[in-house]
Scaffold this motif. Structure first.
Motif, PDB file in Angstrom:
ATOM      1  N   THR A  70      25.358  70.153 110.439  1.00 27.17           N
ATOM      2  CA  THR A  70      26.814  70.091 110.275  1.00 27.17           C
ATOM      3  C   THR A  70      27.559  70.772 111.408  1.00 27.17           C
ATOM      4  O   THR A  70      28.669  70.371 111.748  1.00 27.17           O
ATOM      5  N   PRO A  75      31.786  72.622 106.844  1.00 27.83           N
ATOM      6  CA  PRO A  75      31.010  71.437 106.460  1.00 27.83           C
ATOM      7  C   PRO A  75      29.660  71.780 105.836  1.00 27.83           C
ATOM      8  O   PRO A  75      29.173  71.051 104.967  1.00 27.83           O
ATOM      9  N   CYS A  76      29.076  72.890 106.267  1.00 27.47           N
ATOM     10  CA  CYS A  76      27.796  73.316 105.709  1.00 27.47           C
ATOM     11  C   CYS A  76      27.923  73.572 104.206  1.00 27.47           C
ATOM     12  O   CYS A  76      27.123  73.074 103.403  1.00 27.47           O
ATOM     13  N   VAL A  79      28.451  70.331 102.308  1.00 28.36           N
ATOM     14  CA  VAL A  79      27.217  69.566 102.133  1.00 28.36           C
ATOM     15  C   VAL A  79      26.399  70.138 100.983  1.00 28.36           C
ATOM     16  O   VAL A  79      25.855  69.388 100.163  1.00 28.36           O
ATOM     17  N   ALA A 225      32.498  71.007 114.050  1.00 24.20           N
ATOM     18  CA  ALA A 225      31.681  70.293 113.068  1.00 24.20           C
ATOM     19  C   ALA A 225      31.093  69.032 113.674  1.00 24.20           C
ATOM     20  O   ALA A 225      31.736  68.356 114.485  1.00 24.20           O
ATOM     21  N   VAL A 232      24.870  64.147 110.148  1.00 20.96           N
ATOM     22  CA  VAL A 232      25.300  64.423 108.780  1.00 20.96           C
ATOM     23  C   VAL A 232      24.240  63.970 107.783  1.00 20.96           C
ATOM     24  O   VAL A 232      23.967  64.640 106.783  1.00 20.96           O
TER      25      VAL A 232
END
Length: 503
Positions: A70, A75-76, A79, A225, A232
């Motif tokens: 990511t 974003p991590c 996810v 990101a 992704v």
């Protein structure tokens, strides 16, 4: 020599008694019962099996793979949360399948009902010989590594020590599962409680660090990101690997008390609990370590413990041992049921479907899985093999979820105590296809082709041994089955025999 029917039930014309496969005759006044897998797993044990199998070593050792995919903190965490949602959606599909088809074996039973024996056989072929025993071996090796490290301060434990200790763990877990289903459940409950305790310690200490103002890693958390399709996809791939195990309860449906109630309830409680834990643990990590520091750490939880939990930082590696041992126990528990059902359906040799007449456990299946796991411990590194075969696991998840949609039209007569909205399996199928294709598109390699050839190659054995059932194979296996049956004191499933009190 007795054939299989004679082993299951034989009338003695002189006194009307029924003879056990091991040759012990019942008295005419003794009560007849069926030797089957007993329903010893309650709601708490079901939740412990889900949570204990899902939480292994991944969340403690290497969550950095999701961060690598990511590229940023925001974003991590998204996810990780999305992986929890997807695992919950997949488990809801399995809850409908499990309450509709109340057989043990998980995906095997559902693929059998939805598509027929060929796909079910290919699933059992791949899972029995590669996925289950190798996962058992990896968990045991991880447990052995952390258990032996304190005895070799400042250096890495010798490879031979780790492998011997891993083999000892495998033998111990197989022994516990063979001797008592209840004992295996108690072991699972204990180690699940232990891993939830260390997670609670990490989460609470992380909240304390955030309250003290350690929030700099959460500012502008979406900068840098990654946005590529493959990156992704790989982030989800690695995150869902940590969530793997959400389907484990479906492997033991026949041993679950009140499955219509406890199967969906355990799923609804267990998987969201793990999802919340994973997100909060990652938040705790980022309260202490920058993304760069986290990527450089080989064991994130150990690094976190050294910085926050000193002078009791030794608790972290100790509880990692507990966590991996519990996950290995859960993996062994469910693998035995899959092999047992595959043997019962004729897709493996019949002896693997037999049940201990004394302990009511699928002992031959458990021992077979343990032997394969020990063989997988021998190579220097089997993680690469598992990485390449993991895409096959998501392929079967996709086919299983699709079978739910198919059976809505082809098997309308089946009773459905729990019926999920059709959009849920549709979403799971689409995401599963994405997860199967993303790693291949991002980094195409011949190993994926080799894995596909191995899976399809199972048809070479399916035609002569399962479909045609050549007579010479039965002649060869009969004496082997009889001697193994006498040695292990096991009987075919649903054999009529004595009551437990009369043994």
């Amino acid at each position: 020599m007795m054939d299989e029917k004679d082993l299951k039930k034989r009338k003695d014309t002189r006194n009307g008694s029924i003879t056990h496969s091991v040759g012990s005759k019942m008295k005419p006044n003794e009560e007849e019962v069926k030797v089957i897998l007993h329903k010893n797993v309650g709601l708490l044990s079901g939740i412990s099996l889900i949570v204990g199998t899902m939480i292994g070593s991944g969340i403690f050792i290497s969550p950095k793979a999701v961060l690598e995919g990511t590229g940023a903190v925001g974003p991590c965490l998204c996810v990780w949360a999305a992986c929890g949602v997807l695992a919950t959606l997949g488990a809801l599909c399995y809850a409908e399948l499990g309450t509709m088809i109340t057989k043990s074996g998980g995906e095997y039973s559902y693929l059998m009902e939805g598509y027929g024996p060929v796909l079910a056989y290919l699933y059992s072929w791949t899972t029995v010989f590669v996925l289950k025993p190798s996962a058992f071996a990896i968990l045991s090796l991880s447990c052995a590594e952390y258990a032996s490290t304190p005895f070799y301060p400042g250096c890495t434990p010798p490879v031979i020590i780790r492998k011997c200790l891993a083999a000892a763990f495998i033998l111990l877990i197989v022994l516990v599962n063979c001797l008592s289903v209840k004992l295996a459940s108690y072991v699972q409950n204990f180690f699940t409680a232990a891993k939830l305790l260390i997670i609670a310690i990490i989460v609470v200490s992380g909240i304390v660090m955030l309250a003290q103002g350690n929030t700099q890693n959460f500012k502008n958390s979406f900068e840098g990101a990654a946005t590529s399709f493959g990156a992704v996809g790989l982030a989800f791939y690695n995150g869902l690997w940590a969530f793997d195990g959400w389907n484990q309860l479906n492997f033991i449906t026949e041993e679950l008390k009140d499955p219509y109630r406890n199967l969906p309830l355990a799923i609804i409680i267990g998987i969201p609990l793990v999802s919340v834990c994973y997100v909060l643990v990652n938040v705790a990590y980022f309260s202490v370590m920058t993304p760069t520091e986290l990527l450089q750490s080989s064991a994130v939880a150990v690094t976190y413990g050294d910085r926050v939990l000193y002078p009791v930082s030794w608790l972290v590696p100790l509880f990692v041992v507990f966590s991996t041992f519990g996950a290995a126990n859960g993996s062994c528990f469910t693998a035995g049921r899959l092999i047992h059902v595959a043997g019962r359906e004729g897709h493996m040799v019949k002896i693997l479907s037999y049940i201990s007449s004394k302990y009511y456990s699928p002992a031959p299946a458990l021992i077979f899985n343990g032997i394969l796991a020990i063989f997988y411990v021998i190579p220097a590194d089997i993680n690469t093999l598992i990485n390449y075969f993991s895409f096959a696991q998501w392929l079967f998840y996709c086919l299983t979820s699709l079978s739910l949609i198919v059976m809505r039209f082809t098997r309308k007569e089946l009773k459905r105590p729990l019926k999920v909205p059709i959009i849920i399996p549709v979403v799971v199928v689409i995401v599963s296809c994405y997860l199967v294709l993303a790693p291949i598109i991002d980094k195409p390699e011949f190993e994926y082709l080799y894995c596909t050839v191995f899976i399809v190659g199972g048809l070479i054995f399916y035609y002569p041994f399962v479909h045609r059932k050549f007579s010479w194979t039965r002649r060869v296996m009969r004496p082997i089955t009889m001697h193994l049956q006498l040695l292990m004191e096991v009987v075919p499933p649903e054999l009529e025999g004595r009551t437990a009190d009369s043994k």
